[in-house]
Design an enzyme around this catalytic site. Structure first.
Site, PDB file in Angstrom:
ATOM      1  N   ASP A  74      -7.753  -1.557  -4.092  1.00 52.21           N
ATOM      2  CA  ASP A  74      -7.803  -2.669  -3.147  1.00 52.21           C
ATOM      3  C   ASP A  74      -7.388  -2.240  -1.756  1.00 52.21           C
ATOM      4  O   ASP A  74      -6.640  -1.271  -1.566  1.00 52.21           O
ATOM      5  CB  ASP A  74      -6.945  -3.842  -3.630  1.00 52.21           C
ATOM      6  N   GLU A 136      -2.612  -3.540  -5.699  1.00 53.96           N
ATOM      7  CA  GLU A 136      -1.421  -2.852  -5.205  1.00 53.96           C
ATOM      8  C   GLU A 136      -0.938  -3.490  -3.915  1.00 53.96           C
ATOM      9  O   GLU A 136       0.273  -3.642  -3.692  1.00 53.96           O
ATOM     10  CB  GLU A 136      -1.727  -1.364  -4.979  1.00 53.96           C
TER      11      GLU A 136
END
Length: 388
Positions: A74, A136
């Protein structure tokens, strides 16, 4: 499927707009298909609604030991940022490569994926594990699910390298992140009759003031640390509550966090805050509103990375080509390395690019960083080929 070089691979990964609020499944689908040509044994662990997934892949023998190369898929949003290029199209300009995630941290994944073509998988004595996580950037929400599943199905690796952008310097320790939502529930009443209610905002203010005091005490007690700043930090980032100036507010909510030094017990601050609430805030809040409450729930708890007393991963990674000397070995930003360490895997953070570029408009990486990372990954592969 062809095997692109690091820059071509980075271009492919950047082209997936894996902003944390959106799905990362198209990227995971593409990588899993790519890994099939190397005989990878892949496992996915989805999030609760199935819109995202971690991917953990094992390549080589089903044997003890081995190495994990880990990164997150991400990226942070680009909304409101002044980009001079398309953030989801890797663009070379003046010798630099621009694109969202180029440094944080698709550059590392681009290197280890592209270098697989050079790995003689039939000659491996130890397995290679590749880990790609979701979410994350919003609190390392996916990593623990992936690590637990991986250890339930594969042997425990010797080492983990988390490739966050460190300009290829070794980070052996980092702070924890602890994020909470606190909701204060009082009782609405006319402001001229405070004895008939309980104001949630003033109660929340007392808690916030106490959190500030906890932060000041940590700064006053700060010793030597490679983290910048070298103390545990506490802050409140968002607050909302109330309906009108002449109404005692029935509710107030605030979001707050602390980032603890690697060797500080992450429970200390939350326990101190809760003790203050129980002993001081709630008795006053309930004087005229027996049903008043203060509820604090965790949003994200990211464990610290602690220095390994034996420095196993640190010493090994420092000896790999491409790795730079320098730095304190400690940083204030958190990573997923603490989750691998907590699972018994000796872990460090080392990857291409600079953390100064993370989350910035016109994020970029220097191709020389990718070349250094290629050398490190090649040495990791050489380690997996050695017997014993």
């Amino acid at each position: 499927m062809s095997t692109p070089n690091s820059i071509d691979m980075l271009a492919r990964l950047v082209a997936f707009p894996t902003v944390s609020r959106d799905s990362n499944l198209p990227l995971i689908d593409w990588v899993e298909e790519y890994l099939e040509q190397f005989g990878a044994r892949c496992r996915r662990t989805p999030n609760d609604d199935g819109t995202k997934a971690n991917l953990f892949a094992a390549i080589g023998p089903d044997a003890p030991g081995g190495v994990v190369l880990s990164g997150h898929t991400d990226v942070v949003p680009v909304d409101g940022q002044d980009w001079h290029t398309d953030p989801f199209e890797l663009t070379e300009r003046d010798g630099l490569l621009y694109g969202r995630g180029s440094a944080d941290m698709k550059g590392f994944a681009a290197v280890f994926l592209s270098r697989l073509a050079s790995l003689d998988t039939k000659a491996m004595h130890k397995p290679l594990y590749l880990a790609l996580s979701y979410d994350e950037e919003v609190g390392c929400l996916g990593i623990d699910r992936m690590v637990d599943d991986a250890l339930a199905h594969f042997a425990r690796p010797d080492f983990a390298i988390v490739g966050e952008p460190t300009t290829m310097q070794v980070v052996r320790a980092h702070k924890s992140i602890n994020v909470f939502r606190t909701v204060v529930t009082g009782k609405a009443a006319h402001s001229s009759q405070p004895h008939r209610g309980a104001g949630a905002i003033l109660a929340a203010g007392r808690i916030i003031e106490h959190l500030e005091a906890l932060g000041r005490s940590r700064r006053a007690a700060a010793g030597e640390s490679g983290c910048e700043p070298p103390w545990t930090t506490v802050q409140v980032g968002l607050i909302r509550g109330g309906t009108a100036v002449n109404i005692l507010p029935a509710e107030c909510e605030f979001l707050w966090e602390y980032r603890g030094l690697p060797d500080e017990d992450p429970q200390l601050i939350i326990e101190a805050m809760q003790a203050f609430v129980e002993n001081t805030v709630l008795p006053d809040l309930r004087e005229f509103a027996p049903g008043a409450s203060v509820e604090t729930t965790p949003i994200a708890r990211v464990p610290p990375l602690m220095p390994d007393p034996q420095a196993r991963a640190e010493q090994w990674v420092r000896g790999l080509r491409g790795v730079r000397d320098g730095g304190s070995g400690e940083v204030s930003f958190a990573t997923e390395a603490g989750s691998f360490q907590r699972a018994g895997v000796s872990s460090v953070v080392c990857g291409p690019g600079s953390i100064d570029q993370a989350h910035q408009p016109t994020e970029f990486i220097d191709p020389a960083e990718l070349e250094r990372c290629e050398s490190m990954v090649d040495d990791v592969f050489a380690y997996l080929l050695r017997p014993g």
